[in-house]
Design an enzyme around this catalytic site. Sequence first.
Site, PDB file in Angstrom:
ATOM      1  N   ASP A  82       0.841  -1.194   0.000  1.00  0.00           N
ATOM      2  CA  ASP A  82       0.000   0.000   0.000  1.00  0.00           C
ATOM      3  C   ASP A  82       0.882   1.252   0.000  1.00  0.00           C
ATOM      4  O   ASP A  82       1.802   1.377   0.815  1.00  0.00           O
ATOM      5  CB  ASP A  82      -0.894  -0.026   1.242  1.00  0.00           C
ATOM      6  CG  ASP A  82      -1.982   1.026   1.223  1.00  0.00           C
ATOM      7  OD1 ASP A  82      -2.395   1.436   0.114  1.00  0.00           O
ATOM      8  OD2 ASP A  82      -2.447   1.427   2.313  1.00  0.00           O
ATOM      9  N   HIS A  83       0.624   2.156  -0.923  1.00  0.00           N
ATOM     10  CA  HIS A  83       1.327   3.454  -0.985  1.00  0.00           C
ATOM     11  C   HIS A  83       2.848   3.313  -0.972  1.00  0.00           C
ATOM     12  O   HIS A  83       3.545   3.967  -0.188  1.00  0.00           O
ATOM     13  CB  HIS A  83       0.874   4.370   0.158  1.00  0.00           C
ATOM     14  CG  HIS A  83      -0.511   4.894  -0.015  1.00  0.00           C
ATOM     15  ND1 HIS A  83      -0.815   5.924  -0.876  1.00  0.00           N
ATOM     16  CD2 HIS A  83      -1.690   4.501   0.541  1.00  0.00           C
ATOM     17  CE1 HIS A  83      -2.122   6.150  -0.831  1.00  0.00           C
ATOM     18  NE2 HIS A  83      -2.676   5.294   0.017  1.00  0.00           N
ATOM     19  N   HIS A 180      -7.474  10.017   4.112  1.00  0.00           N
ATOM     20  CA  HIS A 180      -6.896   9.071   5.060  1.00  0.00           C
ATOM     21  C   HIS A 180      -7.145   9.556   6.485  1.00  0.00           C
ATOM     22  O   HIS A 180      -7.188  10.750   6.745  1.00  0.00           O
ATOM     23  CB  HIS A 180      -5.395   8.924   4.822  1.00  0.00           C
ATOM     24  CG  HIS A 180      -5.065   8.262   3.522  1.00  0.00           C
ATOM     25  ND1 HIS A 180      -4.232   8.824   2.582  1.00  0.00           N
ATOM     26  CD2 HIS A 180      -5.468   7.073   3.002  1.00  0.00           C
ATOM     27  CE1 HIS A 180      -4.133   8.007   1.544  1.00  0.00           C
ATOM     28  NE2 HIS A 180      -4.867   6.948   1.773  1.00  0.00           N
ATOM     29  N   GLY A 209      -9.252   5.539   1.904  1.00  0.00           N
ATOM     30  CA  GLY A 209      -9.822   6.410   2.930  1.00  0.00           C
ATOM     31  C   GLY A 209     -11.250   6.081   3.289  1.00  0.00           C
ATOM     32  O   GLY A 209     -12.058   6.978   3.528  1.00  0.00           O
ATOM     33  N   ALA A 210     -11.586   4.782   3.367  1.00  0.00           N
ATOM     34  CA  ALA A 210     -12.979   4.386   3.612  1.00  0.00           C
ATOM     35  C   ALA A 210     -13.322   4.270   5.090  1.00  0.00           C
ATOM     36  O   ALA A 210     -14.489   4.051   5.424  1.00  0.00           O
ATOM     37  CB  ALA A 210     -13.279   3.065   2.905  1.00  0.00           C
ATOM     38  N   SER A 211     -12.351   4.410   5.986  1.00  0.00           N
ATOM     39  CA  SER A 211     -12.646   4.314   7.419  1.00  0.00           C
ATOM     40  C   SER A 211     -13.660   5.371   7.835  1.00  0.00           C
ATOM     41  O   SER A 211     -13.457   6.565   7.600  1.00  0.00           O
ATOM     42  CB  SER A 211     -11.361   4.490   8.247  1.00  0.00           C
ATOM     43  OG  SER A 211     -10.544   3.356   8.173  1.00  0.00           O
ATOM     44  N   ASN A 230     -10.424   0.322   0.684  1.00  0.00           N
ATOM     45  CA  ASN A 230      -9.312   0.275   1.639  1.00  0.00           C
ATOM     46  C   ASN A 230      -9.741   0.777   3.012  1.00  0.00           C
ATOM     47  O   ASN A 230     -10.315   1.868   3.119  1.00  0.00           O
ATOM     48  CB  ASN A 230      -8.154   1.148   1.150  1.00  0.00           C
ATOM     49  CG  ASN A 230      -7.379   0.523   0.015  1.00  0.00           C
ATOM     50  OD1 ASN A 230      -7.933  -0.194  -0.815  1.00  0.00           O
ATOM     51  ND2 ASN A 230      -6.090   0.791  -0.030  1.00  0.00           N
ATOM     52  N   VAL A 231      -9.423  -0.003   4.042  1.00  0.00           N
ATOM     53  CA  VAL A 231      -9.750   0.376   5.418  1.00  0.00           C
ATOM     54  C   VAL A 231      -8.518   0.169   6.288  1.00  0.00           C
ATOM     55  O   VAL A 231      -7.929  -0.914   6.285  1.00  0.00           O
ATOM     56  CB  VAL A 231     -10.930  -0.454   5.964  1.00  0.00           C
ATOM     57  CG1 VAL A 231     -11.206  -0.092   7.419  1.00  0.00           C
ATOM     58  CG2 VAL A 231     -12.177  -0.238   5.111  1.00  0.00           C
ATOM     59  N   ALA A 232      -8.149   1.199   7.040  1.00  0.00           N
ATOM     60  CA  ALA A 232      -6.974   1.105   7.913  1.00  0.00           C
ATOM     61  C   ALA A 232      -7.260   1.700   9.288  1.00  0.00           C
ATOM     62  O   ALA A 232      -7.257   0.999  10.295  1.00  0.00           O
ATOM     63  CB  ALA A 232      -5.777   1.807   7.274  1.00  0.00           C
TER      64      ALA A 232
END
EC number: 4.1.2.40
Length: 284
Positions: A82-83, A180, A209-211, A230-232
Amino acid sequence: MFIISGRTMLKKAQQEGYAVPAFNIHNLETLQVVVETAAELRSPLIVAGTPGTFSYAGVGNIVAIAAELAKSWNHPLAVHLDHHEKLADIKMKVAAGVRSVMIDGSHFPFADNIALVKSVVDYCHRYDVSVEAELGRLGGQEDDLIVDGKDALYTHPEQAREFVEKTGIDSLAIAIGTAHGLYTAEPKLDFERLTEIRQRVDVPLVLHGASGLPTRDITRAISLGICKVNVATELKIAFSDALKNYLTQHAEASDPRHYMIPAKAAMKEVVRKVIADCGCEGKL
């Protein structure tokens, strides 16, 4: 083979109208949670790590643990960079067994971004490694990278078409209003822009940036072409809050085999919710 490329699973998601969740992990416990939960729900799974995560835990350790968990659960998954920003770093991690890569040149001018991404695609496709790239910039913080809100840029639909054609990427991360980290106010996603991008681009689209996004926004984005979510941050907060709460209530606790249990349980609930939001239960 239990560590696979992300290409096939994202194409299937695109064809069938759901999204594949990409969960950022950091250690043994977070890896256990996402693999176990995805296996129980028969959900496709991408296990993602930033450069900071791979530096902290070791790429060989992450790949080995992910492979062992995938084998024990009989559940193929993608280990995803990721990134990442450097071709040399990507080459090293591909050699270690990674089969899914995100190259992030979004901070470069358009032509330079294309050149960097194409060099990564040319290398990775020799080894059947799928490549995601980003066009536009999300605000917020990811690892040590901080993008001020004023520097965030939405993805231009016509540039997206040119970018995909000239790079040969397998999936495209777009900027349509997410960020993010956690939101201080409910974001307003540009669904019209998403529709215009989808009309011009045939590769699977990715939402970073779905959190904390409302379920209705995630499901609408998927209906308009998002194939990977994507969830972090949401995972980290659930895990750490439960851990802190347990240790506050059990000051004598010293055995991580005990105090990690509530942290993993809290994170598992977030993973279950994201899988439900993505509509991917039973889609493995």
